[in-house]
Enzyme design. Structure first.
Site, PDB file in Angstrom:
ATOM      1  N   SER A 108       0.864  -1.185   0.000  1.00 50.61           N
ATOM      2  CA  SER A 108       0.000   0.000   0.000  1.00 50.61           C
ATOM      3  C   SER A 108       0.897   1.230   0.000  1.00 50.61           C
ATOM      4  O   SER A 108       1.533   1.543   1.012  1.00 50.61           O
ATOM      5  CB  SER A 108      -0.916   0.006   1.226  1.00 50.61           C
ATOM      6  OG  SER A 108      -1.788  -1.089   1.202  1.00 50.61           O
ATOM      7  N   LYS A 183      -7.343   1.733  -2.357  1.00 47.17           N
ATOM      8  CA  LYS A 183      -6.853   1.282  -1.052  1.00 47.17           C
ATOM      9  C   LYS A 183      -6.817   2.442  -0.062  1.00 47.17           C
ATOM     10  O   LYS A 183      -7.140   2.282   1.122  1.00 47.17           O
ATOM     11  CB  LYS A 183      -5.457   0.668  -1.183  1.00 47.17           C
ATOM     12  CG  LYS A 183      -4.838   0.219   0.146  1.00 47.17           C
ATOM     13  CD  LYS A 183      -5.701  -0.812   0.869  1.00 47.17           C
ATOM     14  CE  LYS A 183      -5.187  -1.132   2.271  1.00 47.17           C
ATOM     15  NZ  LYS A 183      -3.923  -1.892   2.273  1.00 47.17           N
ATOM     16  N   LYS A 251       0.795   5.705   8.182  1.00 37.99           N
ATOM     17  CA  LYS A 251       1.341   5.951   6.843  1.00 37.99           C
ATOM     18  C   LYS A 251       0.228   6.062   5.807  1.00 37.99           C
ATOM     19  O   LYS A 251       0.216   6.972   4.970  1.00 37.99           O
ATOM     20  CB  LYS A 251       2.321   4.829   6.487  1.00 37.99           C
ATOM     21  CG  LYS A 251       2.905   4.892   5.078  1.00 37.99           C
ATOM     22  CD  LYS A 251       2.168   3.973   4.101  1.00 37.99           C
ATOM     23  CE  LYS A 251       2.260   2.522   4.492  1.00 37.99           C
ATOM     24  NZ  LYS A 251       1.590   1.646   3.480  1.00 37.99           N
TER      25      LYS A 251
END
Length: 305
Positions: A108, A183, A251
């Protein structure tokens, strides 16, 4: 390259290099090996390759060794710089894999980084699919991941049997970068749900409500969600062994907020949850499961986690 569309245990195996054998990558690599493919794994910590070796796969001493004879390279590492190092480094994929190799990035990372890597791949004679996953450790172990794939339709169709070996919901969502964008949206929704569940748990406990039955009935109504199903146990037992670490969700929410700003859209709830995730990390909870957002609610409520 062997066409993955005809690759089964009864037909030709696909030779796969799997880079990154952590909480998610290790069971995914094992599932691919179990599906009849020939998987060679590499991880910075060599002991992480043992489950794959036990399943009949192989361990490589370097990325270069892993990818040299691979038909497909799968990558599952934490962040954008890690993917860049794996693909662009001197010991990396583009410098050592065979021309025409299909690269599947399950990591990701930032959508813009994926777009640039896809261009670099094409220039060097490779093909790249961005295929981030959702479902956490449980989804990886049960081969029940949701996989959102960006890239060409032809490459997606060729890789579909590999996706089916590790995932339950597999969808081609557009060109390169689209998988990462979807995502990011996924991570926004998951974080908001976890935070809401954490607040509900602390609220219910403050009134002395029996938490188990309360969550049972909430789970059966409109408040029900996969987050409630999968994370209620962590919160009720205060057990936060990482299925997906706060560090990683921090993140991901950074990706959400920066990408939203670039697109000129506002994500006020996303911004708030990003700050709450950052607070959890600043308080030393970065290595815990993201359900440990509960601890932040406790701290804000004057309780000791």
């Amino acid at each position: 390259m062997t066409d993955c569309r005809t690759t089964t245990k009864e037909h030709d195996m696909t030779s796969i290099a799997f880079i990154g054998l952590g909480i998610m990558g290790s069971p995914m690599a094992v599932h691919l090996q179990d599906a009849g493919h020939d998987v060679t794994g590499y991880n910075l910590h060599p002991d992480k390759t043992q489950p794959l070796v036990d399943a009949g796969g192989a361990a490589a001493a370097s990325i270069a060794d892993a990818v040299r004879d691979a038909q497909v390279v799968a990558v599952m590492v934490p962040d954008s710089p890690d993917v860049q190092d794996v693909l662009l480094g001197e010991d990396g994929v583009f410098a050592n894999a065979k021309e025409g190799t299909l690269v599947i990035d399950f990591s990701s990372i930032r959508p813009d980084v994926t777009v640039e890597l896809a261009k670099a791949a094409q220039e060097k004679g490779f093909r790249l699919l961005d295929a981030p996953v959702s479902g956490g450790e449980a989804g990886a172990k049960n081969a029940a991941l949701s996989i959102m794939v960006g890239g060409s339709a032809e490459d997606f169709e060729q890789a579909k049997p590999l996706f089916d070996a590790v995932g339950k919901t597999v969808v081609h969502v557009g060109g390169n970068g689209a998988g990462q964008t979807v995502k990011a949206a996924n991570q926004l929704i998951v974080a908001a749900n976890i935070q809401a569940l954490a607040e509900a748990v602390v609220f219910l406990e403050a009134y002395g409500v029996d938490l188990g039955p309360a969550l049972d009935v909430l789970g059966g109504g409109l408040a029900g969600s996969k987050v409630l199903d999968q994370k209620r146990g962590n919160m009720t037992t205060r057990s936060f062994e990482p299925g997906f670490r706060i560090d990683l969700h921090h993140k991901d929410l950074g990706i959400v907020t920066s990408a939203a700003r670039e697109a000129g859209v506002v994500v006020p709830l996303g911004g708030l949850v990003a700050q709450l995730m950052a607070s959890a990390r600043a308080n030393g909870d970065g290595g815990l499961d993201h359900s440990a957002l509960l601890r932040g609610v406790q701290r804000l409520s004057g309780q000791t986690p």
